[in-house]
Write a protein that holds these residues in place. Structure first.
Motif, PDB file in Angstrom:
ATOM      1  N   ILE A 194      38.112  45.470  37.560  1.00 16.58           N
ATOM      2  CA  ILE A 194      38.150  45.926  35.888  1.00 16.58           C
ATOM      3  C   ILE A 194      39.350  45.497  35.397  1.00 16.58           C
ATOM      4  N   LYS A 195      39.191  44.501  34.193  1.00 12.55           N
ATOM      5  CA  LYS A 195      40.295  44.161  33.505  1.00 12.55           C
ATOM      6  C   LYS A 195      40.046  44.627  31.787  1.00 12.55           C
ATOM      7  N   GLY A 196      40.955  44.806  31.291  1.00 11.67           N
ATOM      8  CA  GLY A 196      40.913  44.884  29.687  1.00 11.67           C
ATOM      9  C   GLY A 196      40.298  43.876  28.986  1.00 11.67           C
ATOM     10  N   LYS A 197      39.686  44.296  27.933  1.00 10.09           N
ATOM     11  CA  LYS A 197      38.948  43.240  27.145  1.00 10.09           C
ATOM     12  C   LYS A 197      39.713  42.052  26.606  1.00 10.09           C
ATOM     13  N   ASP A 198      41.071  42.036  26.679  1.00  5.91           N
ATOM     14  CA  ASP A 198      41.904  41.049  26.245  1.00  5.91           C
ATOM     15  C   ASP A 198      42.048  39.949  27.237  1.00  5.91           C
ATOM     16  N   HIS A 199      41.382  40.201  28.555  1.00  3.29           N
ATOM     17  CA  HIS A 199      41.271  39.057  29.658  1.00  3.29           C
ATOM     18  C   HIS A 199      40.070  38.430  29.665  1.00  3.29           C
ATOM     19  N   LEU A 200      39.173  38.796  28.700  1.00  2.00           N
ATOM     20  CA  LEU A 200      37.678  37.983  28.407  1.00  2.00           C
ATOM     21  C   LEU A 200      38.069  36.677  27.691  1.00  2.00           C
ATOM     22  N   ASN A 201      38.565  35.744  28.594  1.00  2.00           N
ATOM     23  CA  ASN A 201      38.811  34.644  28.027  1.00  2.00           C
ATOM     24  C   ASN A 201      38.242  33.178  29.094  1.00  2.00           C
ATOM     25  N   ASP A 202      37.610  32.640  28.541  1.00  2.00           N
ATOM     26  CA  ASP A 202      36.826  31.506  29.703  1.00  2.00           C
ATOM     27  C   ASP A 202      37.816  30.604  29.932  1.00  2.00           C
ATOM     28  N   ASN A 203      39.075  30.412  29.294  1.00  2.00           N
ATOM     29  CA  ASN A 203      39.952  29.445  29.580  1.00  2.00           C
ATOM     30  C   ASN A 203      40.994  29.938  30.630  1.00  2.00           C
ATOM     31  N   ASP A 204      41.144  31.102  30.950  1.00  2.00           N
ATOM     32  CA  ASP A 204      42.193  31.695  31.719  1.00  2.00           C
ATOM     33  C   ASP A 204      41.940  31.349  33.330  1.00  2.00           C
ATOM     34  N   SER A 205      42.592  30.549  33.730  1.00  2.00           N
ATOM     35  CA  SER A 205      42.079  29.804  35.045  1.00  2.00           C
ATOM     36  C   SER A 205      42.409  30.967  36.195  1.00  2.00           C
ATOM     37  N   VAL A 206      43.495  31.775  36.165  1.00  2.00           N
ATOM     38  CA  VAL A 206      43.468  32.833  36.980  1.00  2.00           C
ATOM     39  C   VAL A 206      42.441  33.919  36.900  1.00  2.00           C
ATOM     40  N   MET A 207      42.033  34.325  35.943  1.00  2.00           N
ATOM     41  CA  MET A 207      40.939  35.129  35.562  1.00  2.00           C
ATOM     42  C   MET A 207      39.637  34.726  36.151  1.00  2.00           C
ATOM     43  N   ASN A 208      39.219  33.419  35.939  1.00  2.00           N
ATOM     44  CA  ASN A 208      38.374  32.782  36.339  1.00  2.00           C
ATOM     45  C   ASN A 208      38.028  32.553  37.988  1.00  2.00           C
ATOM     46  N   TYR A 209      39.509  32.195  38.457  1.00  2.00           N
ATOM     47  CA  TYR A 209      39.447  32.321  39.880  1.00  2.00           C
ATOM     48  C   TYR A 209      39.203  33.688  40.624  1.00  2.00           C
ATOM     49  N   TYR A 210      39.754  34.687  39.835  1.00  2.00           N
ATOM     50  CA  TYR A 210      39.486  36.172  40.522  1.00  2.00           C
ATOM     51  C   TYR A 210      38.020  36.291  40.163  1.00  2.00           C
ATOM     52  N   LYS A 211      37.408  36.040  39.136  1.00  2.00           N
ATOM     53  CA  LYS A 211      35.878  36.259  38.891  1.00  2.00           C
ATOM     54  C   LYS A 211      34.978  35.545  40.040  1.00  2.00           C
ATOM     55  N   LYS A 212      35.535  34.655  40.410  1.00  2.00           N
ATOM     56  CA  LYS A 212      34.418  33.874  41.389  1.00  2.00           C
ATOM     57  C   LYS A 212      34.879  34.522  42.636  1.00  2.00           C
ATOM     58  N   LEU A 213      36.019  34.792  43.170  1.00  2.52           N
ATOM     59  CA  LEU A 213      36.535  35.522  44.223  1.00  2.52           C
ATOM     60  C   LEU A 213      35.857  36.800  44.270  1.00  2.52           C
ATOM     61  N   VAL A 214      35.592  37.855  43.402  1.00  2.00           N
ATOM     62  CA  VAL A 214      34.772  38.950  43.122  1.00  2.00           C
ATOM     63  C   VAL A 214      33.489  38.744  43.524  1.00  2.00           C
ATOM     64  N   GLU A 215      32.752  37.653  42.925  1.00  5.00           N
ATOM     65  CA  GLU A 215      31.413  37.449  43.180  1.00  5.00           C
ATOM     66  C   GLU A 215      31.178  36.948  44.663  1.00  5.00           C
ATOM     67  N   SER A 216      32.277  36.359  45.212  1.00  2.00           N
ATOM     68  CA  SER A 216      32.164  35.846  46.849  1.00  2.00           C
ATOM     69  C   SER A 216      31.969  37.131  47.492  1.00  2.00           C
ATOM     70  N   PHE A 217      32.382  38.169  47.066  1.00  2.00           N
ATOM     71  CA  PHE A 217      32.487  39.370  47.983  1.00  2.00           C
ATOM     72  C   PHE A 217      31.333  40.313  47.305  1.00  2.00           C
ATOM     73  N   ARG A 218      30.428  39.872  46.666  1.00  2.00           N
ATOM     74  CA  ARG A 218      29.157  40.616  46.030  1.00  2.00           C
ATOM     75  C   ARG A 218      29.661  41.618  45.233  1.00  2.00           C
ATOM     76  N   GLY A 219      30.923  41.340  44.694  1.00  2.00           N
ATOM     77  CA  GLY A 219      31.169  42.274  43.537  1.00  2.00           C
ATOM     78  C   GLY A 219      31.262  41.781  42.125  1.00  2.00           C
ATOM     79  N   GLU A 220      31.317  42.696  41.197  1.00  2.56           N
ATOM     80  CA  GLU A 220      31.418  42.292  39.758  1.00  2.56           C
ATOM     81  C   GLU A 220      32.642  42.320  39.067  1.00  2.56           C
TER      82      GLU A 220
END
Length: 176
Positions: A128-154
């Motif tokens: 869970i992150k704040g809406k200020d992190h909802l940025n498609d250009n944030d490489s760290v956030m995108n990396y974390y999102k993909k990792l969460v999905e790899s563990f079947r999380g959201e």
């Protein structure tokens, strides 16, 4: 940073990495839905509280990763930050009603700078992150999102109003 005696600010909910792993094993065996939130939480304010209250709605157990002092000092353009040490910030966060456990995060500004991967460590069901992190250009956030999905999380972005410690400090300096 304020010079304060940390001995008076201890909490049984602030865990070392090893303690966190032991707690996680137990909670996952019990089938608990684990949520992970993270942040600096420097100069605790209402925005932090509403963020954590909303985060808790998505999980049974809310774990909060508090970013370490070294990361904040290195990445902030404001001298004197953080105001409170990581131990004091963790103490304050650990005492908030929605928070079950707290541990420390090294922080990262880019993928090559990730020294401790909080997602792989916790393997949360919900990150869970704040809406200020909802940025498609944030490489760290995108990396974390993909990792969460790899563990079947959201990954969920809260909708609470954005309020920052930096804005609060700026207001105090200019208006108070």
């Amino acid at each position: 940073m304020l010079n304060i005696n940390h001995e008076h600010y201890q909490s049984e909910n602030i865990l070392s990495n090893e303690e966190m792993l032991n707690v996680l094993k137990k909670l996952k065996k019990e089938g608990k839905k684990i949520g992970l939130a993270s942040g600096s939480f420097d100069l605790l304010h209402p925005g932090h509280i509403t963020y954590l209250e909303e985060a808790k709605k998505y999980c049974d157990i809310l774990i909060v990763a508090v970013v370490k002092d070294a990361y904040i000092s290195k990445t902030r353009n404001n001298p004197g930050r953080p105001i409170f040490s990581e131990q004091l910030r963790a103490f304050m966060v650990s005492k908030l009603k929605p928070v079950d456990f707290v541990f420390f995060d090294d922080g990262a500004t880019d993928i090559s700078n990730i020294t401790f991967d909080i997602i792989s460590f916790i393997k949360p069901d919900v990150y869970i992150k704040g809406k200020d992190h909802l940025n498609d250009n944030d490489s760290v956030m995108n990396y974390y999102k993909k990792l969460v999905e790899s563990f079947r999380g959201e990954t969920i972005f809260t909708q609470t109003e954005k309020l920052s410690s930096t804005e609060v400090i700026k207001y105090i300096k200019e208006k108070a």
